[in-house]
Design an enzyme around this catalytic site. Structure first.
Site, mmCIF file in Angstrom:
data_model
loop_
_atom_site.group_PDB
_atom_site.id
_atom_site.type_symbol
_atom_site.label_atom_id
_atom_site.label_comp_id
_atom_site.label_asym_id
_atom_site.label_seq_id
_atom_site.Cartn_x
_atom_site.Cartn_y
_atom_site.Cartn_z
ATOM 1 N N GLU A 1 -13.336 2.043 -0.441
ATOM 2 C CA GLU A 1 -13.226 4.305 -1.201
ATOM 3 C C GLU A 1 -12.375 3.635 -2.025
ATOM 4 O O GLU A 1 -10.432 3.211 -2.115
ATOM 5 C CB GLU A 1 -12.242 4.042 0.442
ATOM 6 C CG GLU A 1 -12.725 5.676 0.307
ATOM 7 C CD GLU A 1 -11.738 6.989 -0.444
ATOM 8 O OE1 GLU A 1 -11.530 6.727 -1.828
ATOM 9 O OE2 GLU A 1 -9.869 6.399 0.149
ATOM 10 N N THR B 1 -11.133 -3.676 -8.822
ATOM 11 C CA THR B 1 -10.532 -4.679 -7.553
ATOM 12 C C THR B 1 -11.709 -4.422 -6.778
ATOM 13 O O THR B 1 -12.013 -5.457 -6.386
ATOM 14 C CB THR B 1 -9.372 -4.120 -7.328
ATOM 15 O OG1 THR B 1 -8.257 -4.785 -7.834
ATOM 16 C CG2 THR B 1 -8.786 -5.357 -5.522
ATOM 17 N N GLU C 1 -10.071 7.606 -13.844
ATOM 18 C CA GLU C 1 -8.563 7.366 -13.384
ATOM 19 C C GLU C 1 -6.897 7.303 -13.652
ATOM 20 O O GLU C 1 -7.364 6.556 -13.784
ATOM 21 C CB GLU C 1 -8.967 7.166 -11.754
ATOM 22 C CG GLU C 1 -8.624 7.411 -10.487
ATOM 23 C CD GLU C 1 -8.492 7.131 -9.515
ATOM 24 O OE1 GLU C 1 -8.659 7.105 -9.340
ATOM 25 O OE2 GLU C 1 -8.545 5.625 -9.304
ATOM 26 N N GLU D 1 2.364 -4.383 -1.390
ATOM 27 C CA GLU D 1 3.130 -5.273 -1.271
ATOM 28 C C GLU D 1 4.470 -4.096 -1.591
ATOM 29 O O GLU D 1 5.363 -4.679 -1.404
ATOM 30 C CB GLU D 1 2.888 -6.491 -2.564
ATOM 31 C CG GLU D 1 2.843 -6.025 -3.616
ATOM 32 C CD GLU D 1 1.252 -5.911 -4.991
ATOM 33 O OE1 GLU D 1 0.964 -6.038 -5.152
ATOM 34 O OE2 GLU D 1 0.852 -5.715 -3.342
ATOM 35 N N GLY E 1 -8.437 -0.025 -6.302
ATOM 36 C CA GLY E 1 -8.953 0.709 -7.400
ATOM 37 C C GLY E 1 -10.428 0.088 -7.657
ATOM 38 O O GLY E 1 -10.391 -1.253 -6.977
ATOM 39 N N CYS F 1 -6.336 9.484 -4.473
ATOM 40 C CA CYS F 1 -7.867 9.536 -5.187
ATOM 41 C C CYS F 1 -8.900 9.937 -4.861
ATOM 42 O O CYS F 1 -9.745 10.232 -6.365
ATOM 43 C CB CYS F 1 -8.321 7.868 -4.368
ATOM 44 S SG CYS F 1 -8.611 8.877 -2.245
ATOM 45 N N LYS G 1 -3.539 -5.843 5.219
ATOM 46 C CA LYS G 1 -2.799 -6.192 4.254
ATOM 47 C C LYS G 1 -2.373 -5.042 3.573
ATOM 48 O O LYS G 1 -3.323 -4.199 3.405
ATOM 49 C CB LYS G 1 -2.724 -7.099 3.045
ATOM 50 C CG LYS G 1 -2.308 -7.308 2.040
ATOM 51 C CD LYS G 1 -3.050 -8.036 0.705
ATOM 52 C CE LYS G 1 -3.261 -7.106 -0.293
ATOM 53 N NZ LYS G 1 -1.819 -6.156 -0.547
#
Length: 483
Positions: free
Chosen positions: A246, A228, A377, A174, A225, A280, A171
């Protein structure tokens, strides 16, 4: 073309949401994408399960190696096509996109060689038996990547997952699915067995949630993130599903007063603002020795103003647009928050152009460790600068967040750099450089920056688990019981 999902060896049309994919530079529509329905995600998972159970893929190392080399060669031949598409979808400068494609090719070739060279470990035991330890694939892996490096971060997962013998449901974000759609087309042309790789497009609530909660998925690998990632980890824990994460970062770059100031400024700009700061490991916290603090800030501001923003397809462009209007507005909200917290905005934060999500790079001073702009972040061209006076203070500041993904140290004193590197809590530490990942070295974070590692041998190990087979050549009487 509306057949953009790849399931069981065929490109198919999505039956879910219809989404316009925008070029962040011009805000024009690059493509219209037909996303997957929940039913289609479930079908993709089943195709991966059937391919794992019924094909020779998991057993045939030569087949896997040859495929990885074929796809690497094909991607290399079409590198400019992929680079342009990546730039149009993400807004990153074209020369950065070319590096992404080159690194992707190298990653595929690295894992093809690594798995071929992998040896089964055998040990003669004290009782005359032999212990054989081999690495076996998990099975169906669901790989989920963000929008900042759609192709490269995808290959970081795809290459070791396939090399280890797993099957995949992939995935992309999007927002940035286009290079993965193109890669799926190459998978078919390179004769990947049906069902081994499946591509499903859609958002986290529909596609991502279905993958994470499916009992037919054996391993989740997620880059994104921390919030999530925490949710994914909690959901996977319910069924002991294997997981690699990660996650976020707030990485420090420590600048000592013995470093060449002009070179240090250049590396600071690169560390903080490469890929619009949408990285990141971006060095979003700059820690400068007090003896160099004032002249360093002056030079940094002067050089930052000279960064060339513009059309990312032009060779001279050094910074492109942010990924979306929503993300731009998020960063602007942090600018306002920084001012409210009492920090000083030295430069940046201005929108430019009539079209596109452009924002000039941002530098804040007069910050403290407790401020949100120092702790959170932000994921954009946004950095904060603090001064320090000693090694102890530098370490305290460097380790002063919940993250531990990366760090950098700029100094002539290599012994001091090594001392600092030993004490900084981060998965990757660069001394006198920044940002470069190496395909043969592990990549991942400490603390809330994630679980597990990608790249290197550790990246291959993340997609397999050891199986111990103990062999006694002849069945003899045990003699343990009295009968």
């Amino acid at each position: 073309m509306d057949k953009q999902l790849y399931m069981n060896g065929e490109m198919v049309r999505g039956e879910g949401n219809v989404r316009r994919i925008l070029n962040p530079s011009s805000e024009s529509t690059v493509a219209t994408v037909y996303e997957a329905s929940v039913k289609q995600v479930e079908m993709a998972i089943q195709a991966a399960r059937d391919a794992f159970n019924d094909s020779s893929w998991k057993e045939d190392i030569e087949e896997r190696t040859n495929f990885l080399l074929r796809i690497a060669d094909t991607l290399a031949e079409r590198r400019e096509e992929f680079a342009v598409l990546e730039t149009e979808n993400t807004g990153k400068p074209i020369r950065e996109a070319r590096l992404d494609v080159e690194d992707s090719v190298n990653c595929l070739r690295y894992y093809a060689k690594l798995v071929k060279d992998q040896q089964i470990e055998e040990t003669d035991q004290w009782d005359g038996s032999t212990s054989r330890i081999k690495n076996v694939p998990y099975g169906v892996t669901a790989l989920i990547v963000p929008w900042n490096f759609p192709l490269l971060l995808g290959i970081w997962k795809i290459a070791p997952a396939l090399a280890a013998g797993n099957t995949i449901v992939f995935k992309p974000s999007e927002l940035t699915p286009l290079t993965m759609i193109k890669l799926a087309e190459l998978m078919k042309k390179c004769a990947l067995p049906d069902g081994v790789f499946n591509l499903v497009i859609g958002d986290g609530q529909t596609v991502g949630q279905t993958l994470v909660t499916s009992e037919e998925v054996d391993k989740i690998s997620f880059t994104g993130g921390t919030k999530t990632g925490r949710t994914i980890n909690e959901q996977c824990a319910r069924t002991f599903k294997r997981v690699s994460l990660e996650l976020g970062g707030k990485s420090p770059l420590i600048v000592w007063d013995d470093a060449n100031i002009d070179q240090a400024v250049e590396w600071t700009i690169f560390g903080a603002f490469f890929n619009q700061g949408e990285v990141c490991v971006a060095s979003s916290r700059i820690l400068v020795h007090e003896n160099m603090y004032k002249p360093f800030i002056k030079k940094l501001i002067d050089k930052t103003k000279k960064i060339q923003l513009g059309n990312p397809l032009k060779e001279e462009t050094e910074m492109g647009p942010l990924i979306s209007k929503e993300h731009l507005e998020k960063i602007e909200s942090f600018i306002q928050l920084g001012k409210e917290e009492g920090a000083t905005l030295e430069v940046g934060g201005e929108r430019i152009g009539q079209k596109g999500f452009y924002l000039t790079p941002i530098i804040f001073t007069d910050v403290t460790l407790e401020m949100a702009i120092v702790q959170e972040e932000i994921f954009g061209p946004f950095c904060v600068i603090q001064s320090f006076s000693s090694e102890e203070e530098a370490i305290k500041l460097a380790n002063g967040t919940k993250f531990g993904l990366a760090a950098g140290i700029l100094s002539k004193d290599l012994a001091r750099c090594e001392r600092l590197a030993d004490r900084i809590q981060a998965g990757t530490i660069w001394i006198n450089s920044y940002h470069t990942p190496f395909v043969n070295a592990p990549w991942g974070g400490f603390k809330q920056s994630g679980i597990g590692r990608e790249l290197g041998p550790q990246g291959l190990a993340a997609y397999s688990e050891p199986k111990h087979i103990n062999l006694t050549p002849k069945l003899d009487k045990l003699g343990w019981y009295r009968f």
